[in-house]
Design an enzyme around this catalytic site. Sequence first.
Site, PDB file in Angstrom:
ATOM      1  N   GLY A  15      10.203 -50.973  41.148  1.00  0.00           N
ATOM      2  CA  GLY A  15      11.083 -51.798  41.964  1.00  0.00           C
ATOM      3  C   GLY A  15      10.671 -53.251  41.833  1.00  0.00           C
ATOM      4  N   THR A  35      17.476 -47.763  42.866  1.00  0.00           N
ATOM      5  CA  THR A  35      18.077 -49.019  43.324  1.00  0.00           C
ATOM      6  C   THR A  35      18.574 -48.924  44.768  1.00  0.00           C
ATOM      7  OG1 THR A  35      20.165 -48.319  42.372  1.00  0.00           O
ATOM      8  CG2 THR A  35      18.788 -49.777  41.043  1.00  0.00           C
ATOM      9  N   VAL A  64      26.543 -48.633  36.393  1.00  0.00           N
ATOM     10  CA  VAL A  64      26.801 -48.020  35.083  1.00  0.00           C
ATOM     11  C   VAL A  64      27.366 -46.613  35.268  1.00  0.00           C
ATOM     12  CG1 VAL A  64      25.697 -47.201  32.957  1.00  0.00           C
ATOM     13  CG2 VAL A  64      25.092 -49.445  33.910  1.00  0.00           C
ATOM     14  N   ASN A 122      16.478 -37.082  38.789  1.00  0.00           N
ATOM     15  CA  ASN A 122      17.083 -38.221  39.475  1.00  0.00           C
ATOM     16  C   ASN A 122      18.003 -37.733  40.586  1.00  0.00           C
ATOM     17  OD1 ASN A 122      18.174 -40.618  40.234  1.00  0.00           O
ATOM     18  ND2 ASN A 122      19.037 -41.156  38.248  1.00  0.00           N
ATOM     19  N   GLY A 148      19.290 -41.889  31.713  1.00  0.00           N
ATOM     20  CA  GLY A 148      19.728 -40.730  32.496  1.00  0.00           C
ATOM     21  C   GLY A 148      20.627 -39.808  31.682  1.00  0.00           C
ATOM     22  N   ASN A 158      15.134 -38.533  32.057  1.00  0.00           N
ATOM     23  CA  ASN A 158      15.658 -38.659  33.403  1.00  0.00           C
ATOM     24  C   ASN A 158      16.852 -37.699  33.514  1.00  0.00           C
ATOM     25  OD1 ASN A 158      17.796 -40.127  35.255  1.00  0.00           O
ATOM     26  ND2 ASN A 158      15.812 -40.929  35.882  1.00  0.00           N
ATOM     27  N   CYS A 195      20.700 -41.475  42.193  1.00  0.00           N
ATOM     28  CA  CYS A 195      21.586 -42.457  41.562  1.00  0.00           C
ATOM     29  C   CYS A 195      22.689 -42.847  42.546  1.00  0.00           C
ATOM     30  CB  CYS A 195      22.220 -41.915  40.296  1.00  0.00           C
ATOM     31  SG  CYS A 195      23.364 -43.103  39.575  1.00  0.00           S
ATOM     32  N   LYS A 213      12.601 -38.549  41.381  1.00  0.00           N
ATOM     33  CA  LYS A 213      12.876 -39.971  41.644  1.00  0.00           C
ATOM     34  C   LYS A 213      13.626 -40.138  42.957  1.00  0.00           C
ATOM     35  CE  LYS A 213      14.384 -44.230  39.382  1.00  0.00           C
ATOM     36  NZ  LYS A 213      14.831 -44.803  38.086  1.00  0.00           N
TER      37      LYS A 213
END
Lengths: 305, 253
Positions: free
Chosen positions: A243, A193, A71, A127, A46, A99, A130, A165
């Site tokens: 996933g 996630t 992270v 993205n 990312g 990303n 996140c 995403k």
Amino acid sequence: MAELKVNIGKLLLKNPVTTASGTFGYGTEYSDFIPVERLGGIFVKGTTIEPREGNPYPRMAETSAGMLNAVGLQNKGADYFIQAIYPKIKDLDTNIIVNVNGSSIDSYVACAEKMAALELIPAIELNISCPNVKEGGMLFGVTARGTAEVVRAVRKIYPKVLIVKLSPNVTDITEIARAAEAEGADSVSLINTLLGMAIDVHKRKPVLSTLTGGLSGPCVKPVALRMVWQTYKAVKIPIIGLGGISNWQDAVEFLLAGATAIQIGTSNFIDPAVSLKVIDGIQSYCDEFGFKTVSELTGALEITI
Amino acid sequence: MKVVENKSLHTNYCLLKLKSDQALPPMLPGQFVQVRVENSPATLLRRPISIHYIDRDKNELWLLVRKVGNATRAMAKYQPGETLNLLLPLGNGFTIPSVTAHKQNFLLIGGGVGIAPLLFLGARLKAENLEPNFLLGARTKDELLQLDEFQKFGTVYTTTEDGSQGEKGFVIHHSILKNLRSDYIYACGPEPMMRAVARYAASALISCEVSLENTMACGIGACLCCVENTHEGNVCVCTEGPVFNIDKLKWLS
């Protein structure tokens, strides 16, 4: 031998197997272990317009059949990527997809514009999901309106392949996918996630410095698969499924549910060669069952009630 | 790699000796391996384990394993003939001083399972004709491990918390720190121990390296989970470390 090539909009992948952002560095980290050129694509770490230090340690907790990470998009910024990383990876014979992250519409746009100027970056993954940054990030991805706003703004200035995403931390992921499609996204990738938590019972404190983090690994696969299947029925653009994929059977499940390509994430940590094994497994599966092209698998799930 | 020996050293520790069909690649003291623990279904990620010793003659790699959780307990069950999947060698390793460092004093301080990389380091220093001293600490006499191996490469000083062997207390209280001037200190052990050693070394103006064990996922610099906040920002312990000069860390400020 079945044809493994697939298209994500105008982007041609030599096979449907790619590696997920945040789990494969910039590809170079893995090139000592595997020929990364065999991959359909690499979604690199990312990237944000400004450098980010990320969240404090501890950032990771292993959980049952999975792991939590927090992270927080640690990266050295778009300019560093362009000057120091891009020259090292641009000539790899695979698709390098960046990303792109931001904390505001302007910062997403600024980062996407910089990536648009790089000749050998054929696509970006926006993205908007996140879970580990306070500002922006998932904020856009949890509403259809927020998704529409950021995708519209980036679409205006980004002429190449735009993948969005999606977050699973929503009530109805198909609404979000439709919003991205309506604003001109070429593809959606899902899922990012799942928001989770772990507690150290001895210290009676959260394990992660950020209290909560993003859950990934085999434990999330059924959720991801269900969301890919639902989204396949809701949009016409190609879906990149991810996933918890850790072997070729998992990958084929995602293709049958409606994915055109897949990403492998957490499993790279356990077996750096897992992605190559998945490519070989998909090839054998297609050959054994008489599929002439891997794209015939997409959405080929048979439902009889 | 194939397990050739699994020796129980204590209820909580075992020594795994592994052999490869191919010649082992060059490895540095302080580097580590990532072990895939295939006999533990509850374990998803690999486990980073220090390289304890390399026996080049026998093409063997030794791992000293402390049984702390599911993964390490399962690792301790591997029997001769079984294979263990490792990524190696990973990380940077301790700095080996140049030959001009003759007549200088090297003190290798280890606590608990942190003694593991110091055997390999001591062997390397000895091979460079340097003379390392070891200061090893444990809770009790029974947990002072591999002393005969360490003695092959230098003088061994010990502490135990209960006083059952060596001086009573923690390594940082050992009289050698007052009586023998060291020029280089290498430390590996629990973080509070390493922080105490770092403070001692800094106040005595001794060059000091420590080996960190931040929780890791990938071990190869891809996931950015194991970062340490240094004067250069958050850096991966798995690739920029695990060995750091204390000047780089924010421990002293």
